[in-house]
Write a protein that holds these residues in place. Structure first.
Motif, short mmCIF file in Angstrom:
data_model
loop_
_atom_site.label_atom_id
_atom_site.label_comp_id
_atom_site.label_asym_id
_atom_site.label_seq_id
_atom_site.Cartn_x
_atom_site.Cartn_y
_atom_site.Cartn_z
N CYS A 62 -23.43 -2.12 -103.69
CA CYS A 62 -21.97 -2.04 -103.02
C CYS A 62 -21.40 -2.68 -104.33
O CYS A 62 -21.40 -3.96 -104.09
CB CYS A 62 -22.15 -2.61 -101.94
SG CYS A 62 -20.22 -2.18 -100.90
N HIS A 70 -17.63 -3.77 -103.88
CA HIS A 70 -17.21 -4.33 -102.03
C HIS A 70 -17.95 -5.52 -101.81
O HIS A 70 -17.90 -6.76 -101.54
CB HIS A 70 -17.31 -3.48 -100.93
CG HIS A 70 -16.38 -4.16 -99.91
ND1 HIS A 70 -14.89 -4.74 -99.71
CD2 HIS A 70 -16.92 -4.72 -98.61
CE1 HIS A 70 -14.38 -5.02 -98.69
NE2 HIS A 70 -15.60 -5.34 -98.54
N CYS A 71 -19.73 -5.71 -101.27
CA CYS A 71 -20.40 -6.80 -100.69
C CYS A 71 -21.27 -6.59 -101.47
O CYS A 71 -21.14 -8.30 -101.33
CB CYS A 71 -20.60 -6.13 -100.23
SG CYS A 71 -20.59 -4.80 -98.05
N CYS A 73 -23.71 1.71 -97.23
CA CYS A 73 -23.69 0.61 -97.69
C CYS A 73 -24.07 0.74 -96.23
O CYS A 73 -23.17 0.40 -95.72
CB CYS A 73 -22.73 -0.23 -98.21
SG CYS A 73 -22.83 -2.05 -97.97
N HIS A 122 -23.76 -2.57 -94.71
CA HIS A 122 -23.19 -3.45 -94.59
C HIS A 122 -21.67 -3.17 -94.28
O HIS A 122 -21.03 -3.35 -93.22
CB HIS A 122 -22.82 -4.72 -95.87
CG HIS A 122 -24.72 -5.18 -95.80
ND1 HIS A 122 -25.01 -5.78 -94.76
CD2 HIS A 122 -25.21 -5.01 -97.09
CE1 HIS A 122 -26.37 -6.38 -95.61
NE2 HIS A 122 -26.18 -5.82 -96.28
N CYS A 123 -20.76 -2.52 -95.12
CA CYS A 123 -19.60 -2.26 -94.51
C CYS A 123 -19.20 -0.62 -95.42
O CYS A 123 -18.00 -0.25 -94.32
CB CYS A 123 -18.28 -2.41 -95.86
SG CYS A 123 -18.80 -1.63 -98.01
ZN LIG Z 1 -20.64 -2.36 -99.20
#
Ligand SMILES: [Zn+2]
Length: 134
Positions: free
Chosen positions: A32, A34-35, A46, A48-49
């Motif tokens: 990911c 972003h993360c 993802c 997480h996000c």
């Molecule tokens: Zn993410």
């Protein structure tokens, strides 16, 4: 690498990169951007996000045996036993793990904490990521 018969995965658009990556010697996981985390097994989002921008990224392919068992039961015709089945913690990220077989040593000699690296076993277009002692 060997004539061992193994159950092969069914390829789909989500996992194809993973099972064919050994063609150029690379182990890849979804990442990911972003993360900045790897996600395994392959998932569309993802965890997480919930971002959908996951892209395959090459990992180093080394780690240590986190958990281990030796299977003595041939579940399918031609299956080689005994076989060492392990959960490997990869160096690339804490908690990044995968389940695989340990090859390149007597299955009885594998041990928890052992350093291992990925090796690929080709079955036509599928490259099974297995792990061998470093
Ligand atoms: Zn993410």
């Amino acid at each position: 690498m060997s004539a061992t018969q193994r159950a092969l995965p069914a390829l789909n658009d989500l996992n194809r990169f993973f099972w064919t990556g050994g063609g150029d010697g690379q182990l890849r996981f979804l990442h990911c951007p972003h993360c900045e985390v790897f996600v395994h097994p392959p998932a569309p989002l993802c965890p997480h996000c919930l971002g959908a921008q996951l892209q395959p990224r090459t990992v180093i392919g080394q780690g240590r045996i986190e958990a281990l068992t030796v299977n003595h039961q041939a579940w399918t015709p031609g299956q080689a036993v005994p076989e060492a089945i392990a959960i490997i913690s990869l160096d690339d990220q804490p908690g990044l793990q995968m389940t695989s077989n340990i090859v390149g040593c007597d299955p009885q000699d594998a041990y928890i904490g052992q350093r291992v690296k990925v090796v690929f076993e080709a079955h036509e277009d599928i490259y099974l990521p297995l792990f061998s002692p470093v």
